[in-house]
Design an enzyme around this catalytic site. Structure first.
Site, PDB file in Angstrom:
ATOM      1  N   GLU A   1      31.318  36.725  37.426  1.00  0.00           N
ATOM      2  CA  GLU A   1      32.464  36.136  38.036  1.00  0.00           C
ATOM      3  C   GLU A   1      33.319  37.160  38.834  1.00  0.00           C
ATOM      4  O   GLU A   1      33.716  37.941  37.972  1.00  0.00           O
ATOM      5  CB  GLU A   1      33.275  35.715  36.760  1.00  0.00           C
ATOM      6  CG  GLU A   1      34.405  34.435  36.979  1.00  0.00           C
ATOM      7  CD  GLU A   1      35.521  35.082  37.532  1.00  0.00           C
ATOM      8  OE1 GLU A   1      35.883  35.188  38.817  1.00  0.00           O
ATOM      9  OE2 GLU A   1      36.457  35.530  36.743  1.00  0.00           O
TER      10      GLU A   1
ATOM     11  N   CYS B   1      41.433  37.081  40.513  1.00  0.00           N
ATOM     12  CA  CYS B   1      40.495  36.644  41.338  1.00  0.00           C
ATOM     13  C   CYS B   1      40.819  35.263  41.891  1.00  0.00           C
ATOM     14  O   CYS B   1      40.398  34.942  42.880  1.00  0.00           O
ATOM     15  CB  CYS B   1      39.162  36.664  40.486  1.00  0.00           C
ATOM     16  SG  CYS B   1      39.074  35.507  38.999  1.00  0.00           S
TER      17      CYS B   1
END
Length: 490
Positions: A257, A291
């Site tokens: 991720e 993110c």
């Protein structure tokens, strides 16, 4: 016990160069935990060597089979107890998040709440069906069942240190794995030691969880250790490439991720006030160190001037300072390297033709919320992940151009579209190469129960969370049963 005399959840022995591998022990190599807002030393952590990681992985492999065979309801109970311990010590955990990671109080409170939610969600997994009966010929039973991988290595980041570690640790443990966690050394207490203490208090057997802060060498050892069957990594794309390469070379399952350059799209029929509020949440939450942060704000030309005017006015009113004061909207960036990176991208963007509407300056680790306009493809700010409180505004003239701009990136994590026409927004969303799509909401979103992951250089197509956890942290086994062995003709 009288709360006034309750011992600290994170006490002196946890802040004196220690790691956790079933018990707390002090290492010879240590690093200080530093409060980014003040520079104050909060304590010290042990820095694990590759040898420490290898030893923890071997111990985890030995302990794992006993944990996997433990009654399912006992595994569920331990996870529920960890959630209860987190709630009981919530004020102290929140304080560590504020001081060590630079989180504002609301962000820290939210992070604790979703961490508890992740623990309760994982606690349900041992009670769920773990396989299915397959079609087969009469006289034969054919089934597929989910089994634990064995040892899972988790490498977690600094930005949501508690939750982004726990969202992997909790489900991995729930389905019978042991875990070796390597938190980012910059947030090793709130993102590592707190997790160790939660499971220690909940009664998790020794060896099932080790918490080993360390540098890249420790992470490499985790990827190389033969006892580790899977790596779950959350962090930068640059580091993720190295993790993916090492895990692949060693034939490990890997979940990556990674970063994002996410698009927040404002159509010409949007409610401007709501669009600005959602943009601010998308860009500036936790100083943009997420993110899912909106790395590009794409605005229709018909409303661009009005949108930028309202955005800049709103941003100028966001107070910046020590989050422990409880009076600020933005705290510090995590370290000087991140400040220097953000400043260099902003300067390069202006040199390439962008306009600095507000911000662009910093005082120590405190970076003023910034708005850049006139950012076209080819500008450094359009392409590069900044990971700082910088809104990058680009104007488009048609829905097709908005799609082209949003897809003009190798990243593919999150996108958001604000419009009064849900159908129009969905038609645009269908064309975006992202793992997370939000209509009339922010790019920064996670409900814990949802699959979470990106495509392109934002990840390897893996997802974590909700129904994806069974897929990630277990492996299939096919089992067939016959009353008698057949007499094969060969």
């Amino acid at each position: 016990m009288d709360q006034r005399h309750k011992a600290p959840f994170i006490g002196e022995k946890h802040l004196a160069g220690a790691i956790y591998d079933g018990s707390w022990r002090v290492l010879g190599t240590t690093a200080n935990s530093v409060e980014p807002a003040t520079g104050n030393v909060l304590g010290s952590i042990g820095l694990a060597t590759p040898a420490d990681v290898r030893a923890a992985a071997a111990a985890a492999r030995q302990a794992q089979s006993g944990w996997a065979s433990m009654p399912y309801d006992r595994r569920a109970e331990i996870l529920r107890d960890a959630a209860r311990v987190a709630a009981e010590n919530g004020d102290e955990i929140i304080d560590w998040l504020v001081r060590e990671s630079g989180s504002t109080l609301p962000k820290a409170q939210f992070e604790l709440s979703i961490t508890i939610k992740a623990l309760y969600g994982a606690s349900a997994m041992p009670l769920e069906a773990s396989g299915q009966i397959l079609p087969t010929a009469p006289g034969r039973l054919s089934l597929a069942r989910r089994r634990s991988i064995g040892v899972v290595g988790v490498i977690s980041p600094f930005n949501f240190p508690l939750y982004l570690a726990m969202r992997a640790v909790a489900p991995a443990i729930a389905v019978g794995n042991a875990v070796v966690l390597k938190p980012d050394p910059r947030t090793a207490i709130c993102g590592g030691h707190v997790i160790a203490r939660l499971f220690e208090e909940a009664g998790l057997p020794a060896g099932i969880l080790s918490v080993l802060p360390g540098d890249g060498g420790a992470g490499a050892a985790l990827c190389d250790a033969p006892e580790v069957g899977m790596i779950q990594f959350t962090g930068s794309t640059e580091a993720g490439r190295k993790v993916g390469e090492a895990a692949g070379r060693n034939l490990k399952k890997v979940s990556l991720e990674l970063g994002g350059k996410n698009a927040f799209i404002v159509l010409d029929d949007a409610d401007l006030d709501l669009a600005v509020k959602n943009a601010v949440w998308s860009v500036y939450l936790h100083q943009g160190q997420i993110c899912m942060s909106a790395g590009r704000v794409l605005v229709h030309a018909a409303i661009a001037d009005a949108f930028v005017e309202r955005l800049a006015a709103h941003v100028k009113g966001l107070p910046v300072g020590d989050p422990a004061s409880g009076q600020v909207a933005l705290g510090p960036l995590i370290n000087q390297h991140q400040v220097d990176h953000a400043a260099s991208v902003v300067d390069a963007a202006v040199a390439a033709g962008a306009t600095l509407e507000t911000g662009g300056t910093h005082d120590g680790l405190f970076f003023q919320p910034t708005v850049l306009t006139g950012v076209a493809p080819g500008n450094p700010a359009f392409a590069e992940e900044i990971f700082a409180p910088v809104a990058v505004v680009t104007v488009f003239h048609s829905d097709a151009e908005a799609v082209a701009l949003a897809n003009d990136t190798d990243y593919g994590l999150s996108a958001a579209i604000v419009s009064r026409s849900v159908g129009r927004a969905l038609a645009i969303g269908e064309q975006l190469r992202v793992g997370l799509l939000h209509i009339n909401d922010a790019t920064v979103n996670d409900d814990v129960v949802n699959p979470f992951g990106g495509v392109g250089v934002s990840g390897n197509g893996a997802s974590i969370g909700g129904p994806a956890n069974w897929e990630e942290f277990t492996q299939w086994q096919w089992v067939t049963i016959k009353a008698e062995a057949p007499a094969y003709p060969l």
